[in-house]
Design an enzyme around this catalytic site. Structure first.
Site, PDB file in Angstrom:
ATOM      1  CG  ASP A 157      -1.998   1.011   1.150  1.00  0.00           C
ATOM      2  OD1 ASP A 157      -3.002   0.740   0.568  1.00  0.00           O
ATOM      3  OD2 ASP A 157      -1.886   1.923   1.981  1.00  0.00           O
ATOM      4  CG  HIS A 211      -5.382  -3.448   0.819  1.00  0.00           C
ATOM      5  ND1 HIS A 211      -4.945  -3.087  -0.311  1.00  0.00           N
ATOM      6  CD2 HIS A 211      -5.054  -2.479   1.886  1.00  0.00           C
ATOM      7  CE1 HIS A 211      -4.064  -2.305   0.036  1.00  0.00           C
ATOM      8  NE2 HIS A 211      -4.242  -1.692   1.280  1.00  0.00           N
TER       9      HIS A 211
END
Length: 292
Positions: free
Chosen positions: A107, A272
């Site tokens: 990320d 994620h």
């Protein structure tokens, strides 16, 4: 006291421009630096790091502006530019005696890793990227209703004042919403870890917003300059993503191939927070990368 990775030393190390970073360090062998994402700290690597320590020195810092690391005031666009944050990582590793090292980011940390790979090609030996596309490409692919998943990118891109106030006034709800929405397996982030992420994020609203605001400004400028110059990542690169290409209608592997000629592009069924949801898969992919 902030939670850290069991069995690791938790120390402070110099970054760039007088900034100090908190980091968990363990294991021995060739160095691997693991960079966390949003809204997390280095603790997100607790499972993967433990799978790498038998063969590698594993270094897990909190990025500047996050966790227990320094949070300098954003007096200009460069303070939280990914170029500056990448320089932090290079300085931190050098302080431990590592002039060359492998780098894996998730990320926000993946954007820092991407910039480090472009800016420091003689330092980064291998590059791993988890669940992002480069900043310049990110703004291009966020189109249509499915792009609402990235609403926070637009919120935190606004001028100083409004986003900081809005997020501060509802910090646990705001940061917690991403932990809820982005995990395919909610049990992968247990309550004590969730509480640590929320505590750390609420204490870092201004610096987190500054990090994101940089990605709508100076980071785009830096990426565009590299694109115009034909710069590419010279080292072996592994990218692991959810199937964002299908969801948002773009060629995810193609986007990355343009930047990384030596590319291993993988899709995962994990959410994620894949390093916490599927640590065996992620650790194995990192080991594959390091063997190239």
């Amino acid at each position: 006291m902030a939670l850290t990775i069991p069995g690791f030393d938790h120390i402070r190390l110099p970054g760039a421009d007088g900034v100090e970073l908190a980091a968990a360090v363990g294991g021995s062998g060739s160095p691997v630096v693991l960079l966390h994402g949003f809204p997390q700290t280095h603790l997100m690597w607790r499972h993967v790091a433990g799978r790498l320590v038998d063969e590698h020195t594993v270094i897990c810092p909190d990025l500047r502006g996050y966790g227990a690391s320094d949070k300098p005031e954003a007096t200009g666009p460069d303070v939280y530019a990914k170029r500056t944050m990448a320089a932090d990582v290079v300085a931190l590793a050098a302080s431990l005696g590592h002039e060359r090292f492998a780098l894996v980011g998730h990320d926000r940390g993946a954007l820092v890793a991407f910039r480090a790979g472009l800016d420091h090609p003689d330092t980064i030996t291998h590059l791993g990227i988890l669940d992002v596309v480069p900043t310049l490409d990110m703004w291009d692919v966020l189109q249509g209703v499915p792009a609402a998943v990235g609403y926070h990118l637009f919120l935190m891109a606004q001028p100083p004042g409004l986003p900081e106030t809005m997020i501060t006034n509802s910090a646990d709800v705001f940061f917690g919403s991403f932990l809820d929405a982005w995990a395919n397996d909610p049990t992968a982030v247990p309550e004590e870890v969730r509480a640590e992420y929320l505590r750390a994020s609420a204490a870092a609203v201004r610096s987190i917003v500054a990090d994101y605001r940089a990605s709508a400004g100076i980071d785009v400028v830096h990426d565009q300059a590299d694109l115009d110059a034909g710069s590419q990542l010279a080292m072996p690169v592994t990218v692991i993503q959810q199937d964002w290409g299908t969801r948002l209608g773009y060629d995810a592997a193609g986007v990355w191939k343009a930047w990384a000629p030596d590319l291993d592009h993988r899709l995962t069924r994990a959410g994620h927070f894949m390093a916490e949801e599927a640590p065996d898969e992620i650790a194995a992919a990192i080991q594959d990368l390091l063997a190239r």
